[in-house]
Design a protein around this motif. Structure first.
Motif, mmCIF file in Angstrom:
data_model
loop_
_atom_site.group_PDB
_atom_site.id
_atom_site.type_symbol
_atom_site.label_atom_id
_atom_site.label_comp_id
_atom_site.label_asym_id
_atom_site.label_seq_id
_atom_site.Cartn_x
_atom_site.Cartn_y
_atom_site.Cartn_z
ATOM 1 N N SER A 29 0.807 -1.218 0.000
ATOM 2 C CA SER A 29 0.000 0.000 0.000
ATOM 3 C C SER A 29 0.845 1.276 0.000
ATOM 4 O O SER A 29 0.366 2.336 -0.380
ATOM 5 N N TYR A 87 -6.912 -1.218 1.475
ATOM 6 C CA TYR A 87 -6.298 0.108 1.468
ATOM 7 C C TYR A 87 -7.388 1.125 1.750
ATOM 8 O O TYR A 87 -8.351 1.241 0.988
ATOM 9 N N LYS A 88 -7.224 1.842 2.861
ATOM 10 C CA LYS A 88 -8.265 2.788 3.262
ATOM 11 C C LYS A 88 -8.164 4.075 2.449
ATOM 12 O O LYS A 88 -9.135 4.526 1.859
ATOM 13 N N TYR A 100 -13.503 0.356 1.916
ATOM 14 C CA TYR A 100 -12.074 0.143 1.694
ATOM 15 C C TYR A 100 -11.891 -0.227 0.227
ATOM 16 O O TYR A 100 -12.776 -0.844 -0.376
ATOM 17 N N ASP A 127 -12.996 -3.237 10.878
ATOM 18 C CA ASP A 127 -11.748 -2.519 11.137
ATOM 19 C C ASP A 127 -10.595 -3.269 10.475
ATOM 20 O O ASP A 127 -10.219 -4.361 10.913
ATOM 21 N N LEU A 128 -10.081 -2.708 9.417
ATOM 22 C CA LEU A 128 -8.968 -3.313 8.690
ATOM 23 C C LEU A 128 -7.804 -2.345 8.629
ATOM 24 O O LEU A 128 -7.993 -1.121 8.599
ATOM 25 N N ASN A 129 -6.622 -2.891 8.595
ATOM 26 C CA ASN A 129 -5.417 -2.076 8.408
ATOM 27 C C ASN A 129 -4.963 -2.176 6.957
ATOM 28 O O ASN A 129 -5.247 -3.163 6.269
ATOM 29 N N ASP A 130 -4.258 -1.157 6.505
ATOM 30 C CA ASP A 130 -3.677 -1.232 5.167
ATOM 31 C C ASP A 130 -2.787 -2.466 5.071
ATOM 32 O O ASP A 130 -2.044 -2.794 6.012
ATOM 33 N N ASP A 131 -2.881 -3.154 3.945
ATOM 34 C CA ASP A 131 -2.100 -4.362 3.648
ATOM 35 C C ASP A 131 -2.649 -5.620 4.307
ATOM 36 O O ASP A 131 -2.049 -6.694 4.166
ATOM 37 N N ASP A 132 -3.769 -5.525 5.026
ATOM 38 C CA ASP A 132 -4.435 -6.746 5.486
ATOM 39 C C ASP A 132 -5.038 -7.454 4.277
ATOM 40 O O ASP A 132 -5.789 -6.850 3.499
ATOM 41 N N LYS A 186 -10.246 -12.608 6.765
ATOM 42 C CA LYS A 186 -8.844 -12.277 6.592
ATOM 43 C C LYS A 186 -8.091 -13.537 6.186
ATOM 44 O O LYS A 186 -8.378 -14.633 6.667
#
Length: 324
Positions: free
Chosen positions: A147, A238-239, A248, A276-281, A311
């Motif tokens: 990302s 990627y947010k 996302y 709730d996700l983080n970038d690159d998850d 995930k």
């Protein structure tokens, strides 16, 4: 000798990239045969260079032997003193004449020396330019795109009506795979209609490593044909700064032909509330295809409304490739 080492260095660089499994980070693996061809050609050129150097060495050796042979055939000074005296006198005369000529032409020689130095400097710079990619290709690690690349480059979604002549196949692509730059207008219309036939009758369009770019391009070319259908695919989240709420982007990096026309391809995804996700998850998403007006792009784009997701681990090969 320098040319030999440069040719051999490029052959070794391509060999390292190919046999260490890093080729997929440079080109579409469909064209892996080009890497092997390059290695073979470079090694053949190395052989040609070795033969050339051997021939030059033999020519110099032969010339040296001829000079030595001529020196051995010169008359002995003790046996023919008069002739030797004349030879010395002539040698002195030639030496003085050559010395006078050299003195009068000193500026010309200085210019020739300067020209030779300049050519040598340019040649040295040229060798350094060629050696640099060999050094970086062999010794520097190749990083996997994530990302951070999207953040650095940003991404855009060109208008559907963008003229083919305005598109550049050498630019990185974003969101929508676009192979139109490799066809004429009529040729691309025929091509994308043929691609549509592979997916039009499917109730569920499942994108995998083999068909990801092909199916994604079809979905963007004919979004109305797939509205309400179930779509599933893998990608990294990627947010971004322009996405709100539970939206996302889910992307995968892909190669159409090589790194020059590579890009980050995917879709805007509407996840369930509270996600709730983080970038690159990395996630596997399944949902229904809808559409929304996405203000930053100022146009309506396909959006996947998720019905379920999970995930997943990062794939061994995170890239996808266009299989024409």
């Amino acid at each position: 000798m320098t040319r030999f080492f440069i040719l051999f260095g490029f052959a070794m660089m391509f060999s390292f990239i190919h046999f260490q499994g890093q080729l997929n980070k440079y080109i579409n693996t469909r064209y892996a045969y080009l890497s092997i061809s390059a290695i073979v050609i470079l090694l053949l050129l190395c052989v040609v260079e070795v033969i050339r150097m051997y021939q030059l060495e033999q020519a110099e050796k032969k010339k040296a032997e001829e000079i030595a042979s001529q020196h051995d055939q010169e008359p002995n000074s003790e046996q023919e003193p008069d002739h030797a005296h004349e030879h010395i006198h002539a040698h002195d005369h030639v030496h003085m004449h050559a010395h006078d000529h050299a003195s009068s032409s000193h500026p010309h020689d200085h210019f020739g020396h300067s020209h030779e130095s300049s050519s040598r400097w340019k040649r040295s710079v040229g060798y350094l330019v060629l050696i640099f990619p060999i050094f970086t290709g062999v010794f520097l690690p190749v990083s996997t795109l994530d990302s951070s690349f999207v953040k650095a480059k940003g991404f855009s979604f060109p208008s559907m009506e963008l003229s083919l002549s305005d598109q550049n196949p050498g630019q990185h692509q974003f969101l929508k795979p676009d192979s139109s730059v490799f066809y004429g207008k009529e040729g691309y219309n025929e091509f994308k209609n043929k691609e549509l036939e592979a997916f039009i009758d499917l109730d569920t369009v499942s994108l995998d490593d083999e068909n990801y770019l092909k199916a994604m391009e079809v979905l963007y070319n004919y979004p109305g044909q797939f509205m309400g259908r179930t779509i599933s695919f893998n990608g990294f989240a990627y947010k971004g700064e322009q996405v709100d709420g539970d939206h996302y982007f889910v992307f995968r990096f892909g190669f159409i032909h090589c790194a020059a026309d590579s890009g980050v391809f995917g879709m805007l995804v509407d996840f369930p509330k509270g996600t709730d996700l983080n970038d690159d998850d990395w996630v596997h998403v399944t949902g229904t295809l809808t559409s929304e007006l996405y203000q930053p792009f100022k146009q309506t784009i396909p959006v996947l409304k998720v019905t379920e997701f999970q995930k997943i681990a990062t794939p061994k090969d995170p890239y996808v490739y266009r299989m024409f």
